[in-house]
Design a protein around this motif. Structure first.
Motif, PDB file in Angstrom:
ATOM      1  N   THR A 410       0.807  -1.231   0.000  1.00 13.79           N
ATOM      2  CA  THR A 410       0.000   0.000   0.000  1.00 13.79           C
ATOM      3  C   THR A 410       0.839   1.279   0.000  1.00 13.79           C
ATOM      4  N   PRO A 411       1.866   1.441   0.861  1.00 12.19           N
ATOM      5  CA  PRO A 411       2.616   2.718   0.851  1.00 12.19           C
ATOM      6  C   PRO A 411       3.294   2.988  -0.494  1.00 12.19           C
ATOM      7  N   LEU A 412       4.003   1.973  -1.017  1.00 17.30           N
ATOM      8  CA  LEU A 412       4.700   2.169  -2.294  1.00 17.30           C
ATOM      9  C   LEU A 412       3.712   2.299  -3.450  1.00 17.30           C
ATOM     10  N   ALA A 413       2.604   1.592  -3.369  1.00 15.89           N
ATOM     11  CA  ALA A 413       1.587   1.694  -4.417  1.00 15.89           C
ATOM     12  C   ALA A 413       1.004   3.107  -4.453  1.00 15.89           C
ATOM     13  N   ALA A 414       0.739   3.659  -3.262  1.00 17.36           N
ATOM     14  CA  ALA A 414       0.200   5.028  -3.204  1.00 17.36           C
ATOM     15  C   ALA A 414       1.222   6.030  -3.738  1.00 17.36           C
ATOM     16  N   TRP A 772       5.731  -1.574 -13.210  1.00 20.33           N
ATOM     17  CA  TRP A 772       5.740  -0.743 -11.989  1.00 20.33           C
ATOM     18  C   TRP A 772       4.360  -0.198 -11.631  1.00 20.33           C
ATOM     19  N   LEU A 773       3.687   0.428 -12.589  1.00 18.31           N
ATOM     20  CA  LEU A 773       2.443   1.122 -12.263  1.00 18.31           C
ATOM     21  C   LEU A 773       1.245   0.181 -12.227  1.00 18.31           C
ATOM     22  N   LEU A 774       1.237  -0.836 -13.085  1.00 16.05           N
ATOM     23  CA  LEU A 774       0.089  -1.750 -13.107  1.00 16.05           C
ATOM     24  C   LEU A 774      -0.133  -2.422 -11.739  1.00 16.05           C
ATOM     25  N   PRO A 775       0.902  -2.976 -11.098  1.00 16.53           N
ATOM     26  CA  PRO A 775       0.658  -3.584  -9.772  1.00 16.53           C
ATOM     27  C   PRO A 775       0.246  -2.560  -8.713  1.00 16.53           C
ATOM     28  N   ALA A 776       0.748  -1.333  -8.821  1.00 12.89           N
ATOM     29  CA  ALA A 776       0.351  -0.301  -7.869  1.00 12.89           C
ATOM     30  C   ALA A 776      -1.140   0.004  -8.006  1.00 12.89           C
ATOM     31  N   LEU A 777      -1.609   0.088  -9.224  1.00 12.03           N
ATOM     32  CA  LEU A 777      -3.044   0.308  -9.440  1.00 12.03           C
ATOM     33  C   LEU A 777      -3.849  -0.905  -8.974  1.00 12.03           C
TER      34      LEU A 777
END
Length: 793
Positions: A410-414, A772-777
């Motif tokens: 959650t922190p890195l994804a945000a 990088w961005l797909l897993p964060a979303l």
């Protein structure tokens, strides 16, 4: 349902493996024969928007105007102080005769000091006197040369046909039938002009020849484009080598490379059968077809090796691979094909043919890679070394896999989403400076002239990669005319182009245009009338005006150059000579004409219509691209989004895949603005085609991630497993393709070097965005329970 469909298709295909492979080989031979027939072409009709109002206006009056399809052969003296020596005059005569003999040149419109239509005139006490510039009975003596000098000074051609410094002169020729069905053979004409250059520079050491014109520019681009094949095969070999190093399996590396190359053969064979040709702008398509084919081939090999590492036989591993990748592969390729087809909405022939060629190429990948690669590997299998590498990788986590997996927390994804939002903001802000059209002088397709900002010695011989721009710079530096001309059409009733009202309107427009930044000069029937009236009245400047007496104006017409009006005096062109054809210059000038005509247009007197000349073509093309750019991109994204929605039945999937893709497009536009690369015929397709390659990455990663979530894994563990399989293949593909195209920077064609920069960026950033961005979303959008429901088969 998707699982049942995949199993049914796999059962049918693998039951008839020998027949399918034999049919594939037979089709390859047939289409290879067709591909060998494809021709290189630069038909001018393909380079312009034929339905644009400017071009339609030209077509209405094409018998009276030029579309800028002229050629200037500049013959420069490099040893004497000026051109008034016998060796130079002889060389000029022979070169003029050679231009007369060129196929595709209109002999009635050739102008040179040696042609009879170039004359001198003067006013004397006895009235007008005049004659041909080359004196009758010219014999090369000093007296003849002095007479020639005097005639040149009296001809009014200094700055036009003769350089301001008297060190060169021009042979000016117009080409025939620029938009006819049987257009000029531009490559042959360009080649012949180069032969003339070489022949006479060798025969006369004191002479250097510079050649400027739309046909010569196109010919130089085509000549340089032939090296594109060299870059293609270099990239092919490099990718095959890197694939071998990565997979440690010669048979699978060769299978992917050969099948990807066969996709290119099929694409070229099909477009050749449909009657299409290949041009410098569509030469990008075979490489993109190869790149997309490799991307899917790597996914297949990687997945098959993983199944083989689990102990499955070659046949079962291949069948399982096809079942696993059938749906995501089909969705990705159909998205690519339909997305590329949206380029067809741009009304420029080369872009429409590129759209068709790219869509056909992507469609054949479904057969050549998605079907044939698993079938071939079902016989060949993968090497033991490849299996051992997979098994070793299962026992340990790759450091980069661990790094990217952390973006599901959650922190890195945000933080990642915040960075992406900032990236969108920076990209949108920087892309505001993105320009439509050319941003450089001369021919931006070729490299700039190093002498533009420094003084090169007389007789300097430039390298072929920037010779054309050197020649353009020579023309602009030594003459009062420009290589960039916008022609405004003044349409009047028959026999009315020389009325006072019409001429005064033309003169007022010329005065306005001379005060527009970027305009060098304006030549009109009104300015010629003033000059002729002055000459007819003992050279008194008080007569430099437009008379209200129609009889006086009629008398002037007997001395009027015929290029300033047509046969029935119903059309008078206004020639606007520009500093360059940069987008801002064209926009300022066309807006000034449009504003003036909105106030002064009167069909009963004079109707002003845009536009002809090479600058008119550029302006029409710029306007077409500006009107189509964002609707086209919106359509690309809409089509891809709908197909993703149909495949995954989830709006969350659409957001996870499209958001990283959109960030790449925005940042690519920002990069173009930063590097000074304009949006034009050569670069617009790259933006759209980059979307096609990027969506493949996202679809494969999301599909595999969803599969692991369906098995009950948490998001971080599911993504770790995705990175070991699909993610690894995505990273390899992105890096390998970027390394392949970065060498395009050494191309003799500047726009190919620009495309290499843009494609390198898009390959890498699409890869980074997907990893990088797909897993964060996914951390905030995906719920494992909903994924299991959506994927239940």
């Amino acid at each position: 349902m998707s699982g049942r469909i995949s199993r049914s298709i796999a059962s049918g295909l693998f039951a008839f493996r020998p027949l399918i492979l034999l049919a594939f080989i037979a089709a390859t031979v047939l289409l290879g024969f067709q591909a060998s027939k494809i021709e290189l072409n630069t038909d001018i009709r393909k380079l312009i928007p034929l339905d644009h109002p400017y071009i339609q206006n030209y077509l209405e009056h094409q018998n009276d105007l030029s579309l800028g399809n002229d050629v200037r052969v500049i013959v420069a003296e490099t040893q004497s102080e000026d051109i008034f020596n016998d060796d130079y005059v002889k060389a000029l005569k022979e070169i003029t005769d050679e231009v007369f003999a060129l196929e595709g040149v209109d002999p009635s419109k050739i102008r040179s000091l040696w042609t009879s239509n170039v004359r001198w005139n003067e006013v004397t006490e006895q009235g007008f006197q005049g004659g041909e510039v080359i004196p009758a009975g010219y014999d090369g003596s000093q007296d003849s040369l002095e007479q020639l000098r005097t005639n040149v000074l009296r001809s009014g051609q200094v700055g036009r046909l003769v350089a301001d410094n008297f060190q060169s002169s021009v042979v000016h020729a117009y080409l025939l039938d620029a938009l006819g069905e049987d257009g000029v053979d531009i490559p042959a004409l360009s080649t012949r002009l180069e032969e003339i250059r070489s022949q006479y520079q060798e025969k006369y050491p004191n002479v250097r020849i510079h050649i400027v014109g739309l046909a010569k520019k196109a010919g130089d681009v085509m000549a340089a484009a032939e090296e594109v094949a060299m870059f293609f095969f270099f990239t092919l070999a490099l990718i095959a080598l890197l694939l071998l190093i990565d997979t440690r399996c010669l048979r699978s590396a060769l299978t992917v490379t050969v099948c990807s190359f066969v996709a290119v053969i099929w694409q070229l064979g099909i477009v050749s059968s449909l009657g299409f040709t290949i041009d410098p702008y569509s030469m990008l398509v075979p490489f993109l077809v190869f790149a997309i084919a490799v991307s899917h081939g790597v996914q297949i090999v990687n997945t098959l090796a993983n199944y083989a590492a689990q102990g499955l036989s070659s046949l079962e591993a291949a069948r399982s691979t096809f079942r696993a990748l059938c749906v995501p592969g089909m969705v990705a390729l159909v998205s690519d094909a339909i997305g590329f087809l949206t380029l067809y909405m741009i009304d420029v022939g080369v872009i429409r043919e590129l759209a068709m060629a790219a869509s056909i190429g992507v469609a054949v990948i479904i057969i050549s890679n998605l079907v044939i690669v698993p079938l071939v590997l079902s016989y060949l299998g993968v090497s033991d070394a490849s299996i051992r590498k997979i098994q070793a990788g299962e026992k340990k986590d790759h450091p980069l896999a661990g790094l990217f997996a952390r973006f599901t927390r959650t922190p890195l994804a945000a933080l990642s989403i915040a960075v992406a939002v900032a990236g969108y903001g920076v990209g949108i802000y920087m892309s505001q400076d993105l320009k439509i059209g050319d941003l450089d002088k001369g021919a931006p397709e070729l490299w700039p002239d190093p002498c533009e900002d420094m003084e090169c010695p007389r007789g300097y011989e430039p390298k072929p990669r920037y010779r054309y721009n050197h020649d353009v710079n020579f023309l602009v530096s030594n003459y009062s005319v420009s290589a960039d001309v916008l022609v405004v059409m003044g349409k009047t009733p028959v026999e009315s182009c020389n009325t006072y009202q019409a001429m005064q309107t033309v003169d007022d427009l010329a005065w306005n245009l001379r005060n527009v930044e970027g305009v060098q000069d304006v030549a009109t029937i009104a300015s010629a009338t003033k000059q002729i009236s002055t000459n007819m009245n003992e050279g008194s400047m008080k007569w430099a005006t437009i008379s209200r007496d129609q009889y006086a104006l009629n008398n002037v017409m007997s001395f009027m150059p015929d290029r300033l009006y047509n046969l029935d005096c119903s059309l008078t062109p206004i020639f606007v000579f520009l500093d360059d054809h940069k987008a801002e210059t064209l926009e300022r000038v066309t807006r000034a004409v449009a504003d003036f005509s909105q106030i002064r247009n009167n069909p009963d007197v004079l109707e002003l219509k845009l536009a002809s000349g090479n600058a008119g073509v550029e302006a029409a093309t710029n306007q077409t691209i500006a009107a189509s750019q964002y609707p086209m991109l919106a359509l690309v994204y809409a089509v891809v989004s709908v197909l993703i929605l149909i495949a995954f039945r989830s709006f969350r999937a659409v957001i996870c895949i499209i958001v990283p893709l959109g960030l790449t497009s925005i940042l690519c536009q920002a990069l173009m603005a930063y590097l000074g690369i304009g949006v034009k015929v050569a670069t617009l397709p790259v933006i759209a085609l980059g979307v096609g390659i990027g969506v493949d990455y996202g679809i494969y990663i999301y599909s595999k991630l969803s599969e692991y979530l369906k098995r009950g894994m948490n998001l971080e563990e599911a993504y770790k497993q995705t990175l070991k399989t699909t993610g690894k293949a995505v990273a390899f593909t992105g890096i390998t393709l970027a390394v392949g195209v970065i060498f395009w920077g050494f191309s003799s064609i500047k726009f190919q070097a620009d495309m290499g920069i843009l494609l390198t960026f898009m390959f890498l950033w699409n890869m980074i965005g997907a990893l990088w961005l797909l897993p964060a979303l996914a951390r905030f959008l995906l719920k494992p329970d909903s994924v299991r429901v959506n994927l239940r088969s």
